[in-house]
Design an enzyme around this catalytic site. Structure first.
Site, mmCIF file in Angstrom:
data_model
loop_
_atom_site.group_PDB
_atom_site.id
_atom_site.type_symbol
_atom_site.label_atom_id
_atom_site.label_comp_id
_atom_site.label_asym_id
_atom_site.label_seq_id
_atom_site.Cartn_x
_atom_site.Cartn_y
_atom_site.Cartn_z
ATOM 1 N N GLU A 128 1.245 -0.800 0.148
ATOM 2 C CA GLU A 128 -0.332 -0.462 0.167
ATOM 3 C C GLU A 128 1.169 1.121 0.487
ATOM 4 O O GLU A 128 1.707 1.615 0.263
ATOM 5 C CB GLU A 128 -0.799 -0.018 1.086
ATOM 6 C CG GLU A 128 -1.806 1.421 0.883
ATOM 7 C CD GLU A 128 -3.329 1.417 2.477
ATOM 8 O OE1 GLU A 128 -2.947 0.840 3.381
ATOM 9 O OE2 GLU A 128 -3.746 1.399 2.159
ATOM 10 N N GLY A 268 2.639 2.775 11.107
ATOM 11 C CA GLY A 268 2.604 2.037 11.935
ATOM 12 C C GLY A 268 2.990 0.388 11.645
ATOM 13 O O GLY A 268 2.996 -0.164 12.418
ATOM 14 N N MET A 270 0.587 -2.830 8.726
ATOM 15 C CA MET A 270 -0.319 -2.961 7.185
ATOM 16 C C MET A 270 -1.082 -3.787 7.553
ATOM 17 O O MET A 270 -0.881 -4.869 7.576
ATOM 18 C CB MET A 270 0.660 -3.140 6.254
ATOM 19 C CG MET A 270 -0.174 -3.216 4.715
ATOM 20 S SD MET A 270 -0.641 -1.281 4.485
ATOM 21 C CE MET A 270 -2.162 -2.804 3.440
ATOM 22 N N ASN A 272 -2.333 -6.280 5.605
ATOM 23 C CA ASN A 272 -2.789 -7.559 4.413
ATOM 24 C C ASN A 272 -3.185 -9.220 4.920
ATOM 25 O O ASN A 272 -3.511 -9.237 5.883
ATOM 26 C CB ASN A 272 -0.575 -7.960 3.913
ATOM 27 C CG ASN A 272 -0.047 -7.105 3.982
ATOM 28 O OD1 ASN A 272 -0.202 -6.123 3.492
ATOM 29 N ND2 ASN A 272 0.723 -6.892 4.964
ATOM 30 N N GLU A 305 -5.703 -2.325 12.329
ATOM 31 C CA GLU A 305 -5.276 -3.697 11.272
ATOM 32 C C GLU A 305 -5.842 -4.734 11.217
ATOM 33 O O GLU A 305 -6.715 -5.141 10.059
ATOM 34 C CB GLU A 305 -3.504 -4.042 11.565
ATOM 35 C CG GLU A 305 -2.254 -2.308 11.134
ATOM 36 C CD GLU A 305 -3.365 -1.641 10.886
ATOM 37 O OE1 GLU A 305 -3.263 -2.429 9.771
ATOM 38 O OE2 GLU A 305 -2.261 -0.380 10.703
ATOM 39 N N HIS A 308 -9.697 -3.899 9.838
ATOM 40 C CA HIS A 308 -10.031 -3.691 8.548
ATOM 41 C C HIS A 308 -9.880 -4.660 8.009
ATOM 42 O O HIS A 308 -10.343 -4.589 6.629
ATOM 43 C CB HIS A 308 -8.136 -3.299 7.824
ATOM 44 C CG HIS A 308 -7.704 -1.931 7.619
ATOM 45 N ND1 HIS A 308 -8.534 -1.040 7.284
ATOM 46 C CD2 HIS A 308 -6.908 -0.970 8.599
ATOM 47 C CE1 HIS A 308 -8.124 0.027 7.595
ATOM 48 N NE2 HIS A 308 -7.429 0.119 7.831
HETATM 49 N N1 TRP Z 1 -3.116 0.776 6.006
HETATM 50 C C1 TRP Z 1 -2.358 1.158 6.548
HETATM 51 C C2 TRP Z 1 -2.789 1.262 7.760
HETATM 52 O O1 TRP Z 1 -3.674 1.054 8.824
HETATM 53 C C3 TRP Z 1 -1.052 2.456 7.050
HETATM 54 C C4 TRP Z 1 -0.050 2.456 5.519
HETATM 55 C C5 TRP Z 1 1.179 1.253 5.875
HETATM 56 C C6 TRP Z 1 1.064 2.972 4.447
HETATM 57 N N2 TRP Z 1 1.538 1.300 5.016
HETATM 58 C C7 TRP Z 1 1.998 2.143 4.802
HETATM 59 C C8 TRP Z 1 0.596 4.308 4.385
HETATM 60 C C9 TRP Z 1 2.542 2.708 3.613
HETATM 61 C C10 TRP Z 1 1.268 4.647 2.963
HETATM 62 C C11 TRP Z 1 2.426 3.893 3.502
HETATM 63 O O2 TRP Z 1 -3.369 2.730 8.497
HETATM 64 ZN ZN ZN Z 2 -5.848 1.796 8.750
#
Ligand code: TRP
Ligand code: ZN
Length: 883
Positions: A128, A268, A270, A272, A305, A308
């Site tokens: 992302e 912070g 991700m 996945n 997370e 999500h």
């Molecule tokens: N989706 C991630 C979150 O919950 C955000 C994120 C993780 C992200 N790694 C990243 C955004 C790298 C930009 C680049 O908050």
């Molecule tokens: Zn998020």
């Protein structure tokens, strides 16, 4: 200003078109090696848009080497396709393609930490928003969802653990010390949710029984030796899983849920699918090395997370302009989770505190944008406090407008209607059909119009009707040129002179006990409350029902009355903040006019009653005793007076510290006597109160306080106490300042996460030599700017240290500009984070403006500048007339 020959291109929401080709499935094979990895992708594409007949097919690809490309087993002839910087174009593509694409990657050289990269001997991915194109050629956009299967081949010795999304379906040894694993994810997903991890990792395991009696295996992977620090994350995960079932009826879908903690990470964590990847600072905690705030953050981020999985993964985004659809909603969900796990009132205060400190200034500055932006150069720049936290407030307003029951029904409809789809924020709002069509249109302003709305209130009384009249004017919003009124819920109540809540009569308000939720939607509006005596004090925006700024004709006595009696714990705190702010600005004015700021007796009374009140929860008491931040003070000024704000705030702390020294000392000592260390909400509150009191004692500058602080540092049996003492001592010139720094370093050298605290403690210092210190720490052996946590701890903290960073010499600006240019060469995500420092450009005095301008022009004329930094710096530069 030198004009760049190629201005990075902008992407517009209005240009959205459905994907011309869909992907039926993808099979990825990785032959892993940190220096040279081969990725082989087998994907079937199918034309989905008739009007695309005859158009070329474009696949994103960036910084990767194309080894070969075949369709149906035959190498594509030269001239039938081309490769450019941004991807691969196939001319005259057939309706169906079965491509096999081999690409070469260099994970150890991938310093941007996007795509496949190496960190601490682990290979992992971050896709992302647009990282997947750094692995293979693919339609890298969230509305292209497909089924992923992955075969990972690697050295068994170096990478005994091989992970990807979904379920493990095969694994076996290979010759030459290699082995492989095949993972299959049965759920359709966009490629930004794809993940792969390989390493020699430590592991803790557990299980979770779902509401429908399925057993889910839970695993948390980390560096070997850190397993003990994962227990809190595991407990938090189980709480989050249970909570989502109970509150939203959401059950986990795969049989396995995995988290991996890594040390170099841009964010912070991700989400996945089935394989969350975390910054180790959002997983690893134990009492010796982590503060209470760290424990709270782990619980929150793990939950975020996990949540999500439904809000983001099962229901995903049509395009990146919809980012708040998943982030705003998921933050709303993690805030509610935290509120349910701890004290709801305090959780709300902390969320609003954060919003005002960070999002309000963003929304009033040059990078202000609506939660649904209309265009971007780099989507990476839009993972902002606005998209996340204002986005969450917008979801919360829907809840307040509808009431808990109807909101819940709307959410159920949302999950039912859109499961498996890639959708828009309009689709989300449509789920709440109880909001009438007219209201819906007015409400949508929150998605498209930037700026914090400013509301001015007038109180009136109709003696004949015995009605309390509330007149509301929407005067402006802090940045936007458009001045369309917003529709928002305003929660109002009344307190009588003896402090009791009053029951009002009013049409068209939703009643919750003695709180009345008005729907405000016009530029000027008038609400009449019957049964309210003239002497009543109105309590406004209870629970922070809308993310707005309010000016109300309160006298100081009114604020004191609310602080003392209001049934709403948020408004009580808010009244304290308003009172402090008024006093601080009176002091700022005194300073400017050359008068000596005088202590305010009313404040002392209020402070005294907070201190002596016995029925207040400690954490709440700490909130009430905390002054507004300098960032909030700056947000309230047209031209920021950094020096006066700082002096006024320090002076107020000092005089409160001196005036209440004895009672505070007594309270502090009583709290400090409690030696056993427990991690629960109440004990955290006690520790927070203890450090708040210590802060005031230190502000008094009495030698006794320094001794106490030093003692707390020396005898602490947990990081919360140790770190608060360390930090406070950095603000006074005394021998202990250096002594505790050295002792902290010696105690924790070798622990990268704890050393970030050591950097933070130094760069948040209010003392004159801070900038020099920060500069010298850049060369410290423990500082590694390839680890984003280090940069954020040292430099991210420094740019928030307003009087230091904005020092009138301009040396803070120079330092940060130098660092932006340096870091930009290897990690534009991190360098653009530092541009944040310049967001106050439009509000600084001419002297500072000239110096900031000079530094920003130096940045923007760099030939190899990333589009990330370009986008933010050019917005800053264009936000104010040049000096
Ligand atoms: N989706 C991630 C979150 O919950 C955000 C994120 C993780 C992200 N790694 C990243 C955004 C790298 C930009 C680049 O908050
Ligand atoms: Zn998020």
């Amino acid at each position: 200003m030198p004009v760049k020959n190629s201005t990075p291109k902008e992407t517009y929401l209005k240009d959205y078109k459905p994907a011309p080709y869909t992907v039926d499935s993808i099979f990825l094979t990785f032959d892993l090696d940190p220096e040279n990895t081969t990725a082989t992708s087998q994907l079937s594409l199918r034309r989905s848009q008739k009007e695309q007949d005859g158009h070329p097919l474009f696949l994103n690809g960036e910084d990767i080497e194309l080894f070969s490309i075949k369709n149906n087993g035959t190498v594509l002839p030269k001239g039938t396709y081309k490769i450019e910087k941004e991807g691969l174009t196939i001319f005259e593509p057939p309706e169906v393609l079965n491509l096999e694409i081999k690409t070469g990657l260099k994970p150890s050289k991938n310093t941007r930490l996007s795509g496949l990269y190496e960190t601490g001997g682990i290979l992992c991915t971050q896709n992302e928003a647009e990282g997947f194109r750094r692995i293979t050629f693919f339609p890298d956009r969230p509305d292209v969802m497909t089924k992923f299967t992955t075969k990972i081949i690697a050295s068994k010795d170096k990478y005994p653990i091989l992970l990807s999304n979904g379920n493990l379906i095969e694994e076996s040894d290979l010759p030459n010390g290699k082995h492989y694993a095949v993972w299959e994810d049965p759920f359709l997903k966009p490629c930004y949710l794809y993940a792969l991890v390989a390493g020699n990792l430590g592991l803790i395991k557990s299980t979770f029984k779902t509401q429908s009696n399925r057993t889910i295996e839970l695993r948390i992977y980390c560096d070997k030796g850190s397993e003990d620090k994962c227990q809190h994350a595991m407990n938090s995960l189980k709480k989050a899983m249970r909570w989502d079932e109970e509150k939203f009826g959401r059950e986990y879908d795969l049989d396995l849920f995995m988290i991996v903690a890594v040390s170099a990470f841009n964010f912070g964590a991700m989400e996945n699918k089935g394989l969350n990847i975390f910054n180790s600072n959002a997983i690893l905690v134990d009492p010796e090395t982590a503060t209470d705030d760290n424990f709270m953050r782990v619980e929150k981020v793990v939950a975020h997370e996990y949540f999500h999985n439904w809000t983001g993964n099962r229901i995903t985004l049509r395009d990146w302009f919809q980012l708040t659809l998943k982030e705003g909603l998921t933050v709303y969900r993690d805030q509610e989770f935290t509120a349910d796990m701890h004290y709801r009132g305090i959780a709300r205060i902390e969320d609003v505190f954060y919003l005002r400190k960070n999002q309000f200034p963003e929304d009033a500055g040059p990078t202000s944008h609506p939660i649904k932006p209309a265009s971007y150069i780099q989507i990476d720049n839009f993972y902002t406090t606005t998209i996340y936290y204002k986005g969450a407030e917008v979801v919360r307003m829907i809840e307040s407008l509808l009431g808990k029951e109807d909101f819940k029904k709307g959410m159920e409809k949302y999950f039912l209607d859109y499961d498996g789809k890639a959708i828009t924020t309009e689709d989300f709002v449509k789920s709440f059909d109880k909001i009438g069509a007219a209201d819906l249109k007015a409400f949508s302003k929150w998605y498209t119009q930037a700026g914090t709305p400013e509301i001015s209130l007038r109180f009136d009384y109709d003696d004949n009707e015995e009605e309390f009249i509330l007149e509301i004017d929407q005067i402006a919003s802090s940045s936007s040129k458009e001045k369309e009124p917003f529709l928002f819920p305003l929660a109002v109540g009344f307190i009588d002179i003896s402090g009791k809540p009053l029951r009002a009569k009013i049409a068209n308000a939703r009643e919750v006990g003695t709180t009345y939720i008005l729907t405000v939607s016009k530029k000027r509006e008038r609400f009449a409350f019957k049964n309210i005596p003239k002497t009543a004090v109105p309590s406004l925006n209870r629970g922070f029902s809308a993310p707005i700024k309010i000016t109300a004709p309160y006298e100081k006595e009114d604020l004191l009355h609310i602080m003392e009696y209001d049934e709403d714990s948020f408004t009580r705190w808010d009244a304290s903040q308003e009172l402090y702010k008024r006093i601080l600005f009176e002091m700022v004015k005194d300073l400017k006019d050359g008068r000596k700021p005088l202590p305010d007796l009313e404040l002392y009374e209020a402070f005294n009653s907070i201190l002596t009140e016995e029925n207040l929860e400690s954490g709440y008491k700490a909130c009430l005793l905390t002054l507004p931040t300098e960032s909030e003070m700056a947000d309230a000024q047209e031209i920021i007076d950094f020096e006066a704000n700082h002096i006024a705030r320090e002076l107020l702390k000092e005089s409160l510290g001196l005036w209440f020294f004895e009672p505070m000392l007594k309270m502090y000592k009583a709290l400090a006597r409690k030696k056993e260390y427990v991690i629960d909400t109440e004990s955290m509150g006690l520790r927070k109160l203890k450090s708040t009191l210590l802060g005031y004692l230190m502000a008094s500058r009495k030698p006794d306080a320094i001794r106490l602080c030093y003692e707390q540092f020396r005898t602490a049996n947990n990081m919360t106490d140790q770190f608060s003492a360390l930090t406070l001592l950095q603000n006074s010139f005394c021998p202990e300042r250096k002594e505790v720094l050295d002792s902290f370093y010696n105690q924790w050298k070798g622990n990268g996460l704890v050393l970030c605290k050591w950097f933070m403690a130094q760069s948040q210092s209010t003392l004159k030599d801070t900038q020099g210190l920060v500069e010298s720490l850049l060369n410290h052996p423990a500082y590694d700017d390839k680890i984003p946590n280090n940069v954020r701890a040292l430099l991210g903290t420094f740019i928030q240290n307003l009087p230091q960073f904005h020092h009138k010499s301009g040396s803070g600006y120079r330092l940060i500009a130098d660092q932006i240019l340096k870091i930009d060469k290897f990690n534009p995500h991190v360098s653009s984070g530092l541009v944040q420092g310049f967001k106050l450009y439009s509000k600084v005095d001419p002297l500072r403006k000239a110096m900031m301008q000079k530094e920003m022009e130096r940045i923007i004329s760099d030939d190899n500048l990333s589009p990330n930094v370009y986008e933010l710096v050019s917005k800053c530069l264009n936000s104010a007339p040049k000096s």
